[in-house]
Design an enzyme around this catalytic site. Structure first.
Site, short mmCIF file in Angstrom:
data_model
loop_
_atom_site.label_atom_id
_atom_site.label_comp_id
_atom_site.label_asym_id
_atom_site.label_seq_id
_atom_site.Cartn_x
_atom_site.Cartn_y
_atom_site.Cartn_z
N TYR A 4 0.86 -1.18 0.00
CA TYR A 4 0.00 0.00 0.00
C TYR A 4 0.89 1.22 0.00
O TYR A 4 1.81 1.33 0.80
CB TYR A 4 -0.89 -0.02 1.25
N ASP A 38 9.46 2.74 -0.26
CA ASP A 38 8.42 3.44 0.48
C ASP A 38 8.65 3.13 1.95
O ASP A 38 8.31 2.05 2.43
CB ASP A 38 7.04 2.96 0.01
N LYS A 69 4.25 9.96 8.25
CA LYS A 69 3.99 10.56 9.56
C LYS A 69 5.16 10.55 10.54
O LYS A 69 5.26 11.43 11.40
CB LYS A 69 2.79 9.87 10.19
N1 HOZ Z 1 -3.85 3.01 6.11
C1 HOZ Z 1 -3.34 3.23 7.41
C2 HOZ Z 1 -2.60 2.08 7.93
N2 HOZ Z 1 -1.81 1.38 7.03
C3 HOZ Z 1 -4.44 3.58 8.39
C4 HOZ Z 1 -4.60 5.00 8.51
C5 HOZ Z 1 -5.56 5.45 9.60
O1 HOZ Z 1 -6.64 4.89 9.75
O2 HOZ Z 1 -5.25 6.39 10.29
#
Ligand code: HOZ
Length: 427
Positions: free
Chosen positions: A142, A237, A265
């Site tokens: 992802y 990534d 983040k």
């Molecule tokens: N797609 C995020 C984890 N791989 C989750 C993001 C979220 O819900 O804050």
């Protein structure tokens, strides 16, 4: 009705699914998300006053634990000077210097606001640099929710069973090629089919959005070699692995060079930040130095920079944090593996550094297809058992468990005891 239930019901009337990011909705596991009011160290507290040992860690950035005093102080100080300027600042320069001085193959870096934006921009830069259009990604990896990357993606779309997402025009994904994670032959085949057309290969060096799947020995180096052979940009990534496996991320941890790296983040210690960087000759293609356009008013926001710089500086100056965290994680995941091996429930435990995942399958999990053999209903039962016992895991099978430096051996021993109750069938 609990306060969390009440708030979720209100939220559902005005926010799609009641949440601002799909996996938070408990959709695949049932039940109601806990509305969190605060978090400190390893613990989160919800609107009803329940506290939980947290293993989400804001999906990674809380490597030092929640609300770290030094990070908090830096944020408060920065707030006193203004929230956003939309102009260049010293903090941005210091952040870029810190990254470029420490991370292999990153000579220039651009701040953005999320991992999605970082990846989208890195891909555009790789295309602008090579003059080629196609990219290779791996099934189940992802890379955020930009159109071109929502192809057989992991994380929430994998959980929801919509890996290609509605609303993405075919024209946006026609140049996205999919390969099998941990399978070099599948990549080689694509290179042979399109020897002059591939701009970049993007990979999560440890796949952490289809649970957690470590790279097999030689896989990342094999990608490096293929990319070098075909003149293709290799993008790591590192939204999840960056500054987590170690300060130099997957490049340092596995000893493999990337051409470009993307971060999310963790660069902002939890504030909304992302970044992409790489070799100078590639990054100089980015505007205003070069013709690849990318911009953002909030990019390099001073509050986010202050938070991130503080956390990254602590991590850089105290490398023992990684040593201790990774050792504790090895012990913890090792204990979980023991529990799993003694359980009647078929379970496979994958881990790399502080990242881990429990799959409810007897099959070895090495890629997207094997990850999908996990019994997600069993994960739901496990999740709720843990939650009832004060432990907050990711509310979806295909997400990672994030250990932080704040999780003590005592915290982890407590968690193991609860797990023993579940896997030992004492529930
Ligand atoms: N797609 C995020 C984890 N791989 C989750 C993001 C979220 O819900 O804050």
């Amino acid at each position: 009705m609990t306060k969390s239930e009440e708030l979720f019901a209100r939220g559902c009337k005005v926010i799609p699914g009641g949440v601002n990011s799909p996996v938070r909705a408990f959709g695949s596991i049932g039940g109601t998300p806990r509305m969190i009011t605060s978090a400190e160290g390893t613990h989160m507290t919800d609107e009803d006053g329940n506290t939980y040992i947290d293993f989400i860690g804001s999906w990674g950035p809380m490597l030092l634990g929640h609300n770290h005093p030094a990070v908090k102080e830096a944020v408060i100080k920065a707030c006193e000077k203004g929230l956003s300027f939309g102009t260049a600042t010293k903090l941005e320069v210091e952040m870029a210097e810190l990254i470029c001085d420490s991370i292999p193959n990153v000579e220039m870096v651009r701040m953005v606001n999320s991992g999605t934006e970082a990846v989208m921009s890195a891909i555009r830069t790789a295309r602008g640099y090579t003059g080629r259009d196609k990219i290779i990604k791996f099934m189940g990896c992802y890379h955020g929710h930009s159109d071109a990357l929502l192809v057989q993606a992991g994380s929430g779309v994998m959980t929801a069973g919509i890996p290609d997402s509605a609303g993405v025009p075919k024209s946006c994904t026609q140049d996205t090629l999919s390969a099998v994670y941990n399978d070099l032959a599948s990549v080689e085949k694509l290179f042979e089919a399109f020897p002059q057309e591939i701009a970049a290969v993007i990979v999560e060096p440890v796949a952490a959005n289809m649970g957690v799947i470590p790279p097999k020995k030689g896989f990342l180096q094999g990608l490096r070699d293929l990319c070098t052979k075909y003149g293709v940009i290799l993008i790591f990534d590192e939204v999840i692995t960056g500054f987590r496996l170690g300060f130099t991320g997957a490049q340092g941890y596995f000893g493999v060079d990337a051409d470009m790296v993307t971060y999310g983040k963790i660069i902002g210690a939890g504030m909304p930040v992302g970044a992409y960087g790489g070799r100078r000759e590639i990054m100089e293609r980015v505007a205003p130095s070069g013709p690849v356009y990318q911009a953002g008013t909030l990019s390099g926001n001073p509050i986010a920079m202050a938070a991130g710089l503080t956390q990254l500086t602590i991590l850089k100056e105290q490398p023992e944090i990684y040593k201790e965290l990774n050792e504790r994680a090895e012990w913890f995941y090792g204990e979980i593996k023991k529990l799993a091996s003694e359980s009647e429930i078929p379970v496979t435990v994958n881990a790399e550094g502080s990242l881990g995942c429990i799959y409810f399958t007897g099959t070895e999990v090495t890629d997207y297809e094997t990850a999908k053999t996990s019994d997600t209903a069993a994960y739901g039962r496990y999740f709720h058992y843990m939650l009832e016992h004060g432990i907050h895991l990711a509310p979806a099978q295909f997400e990672a468990m994030f250990l932080s430096a704040a999780h003590t051996k005592e915290d982890l021993a407590e968690v193991l005891e609860v797990m023993r109750g579940f896997f030992g069938g004492k529930r």
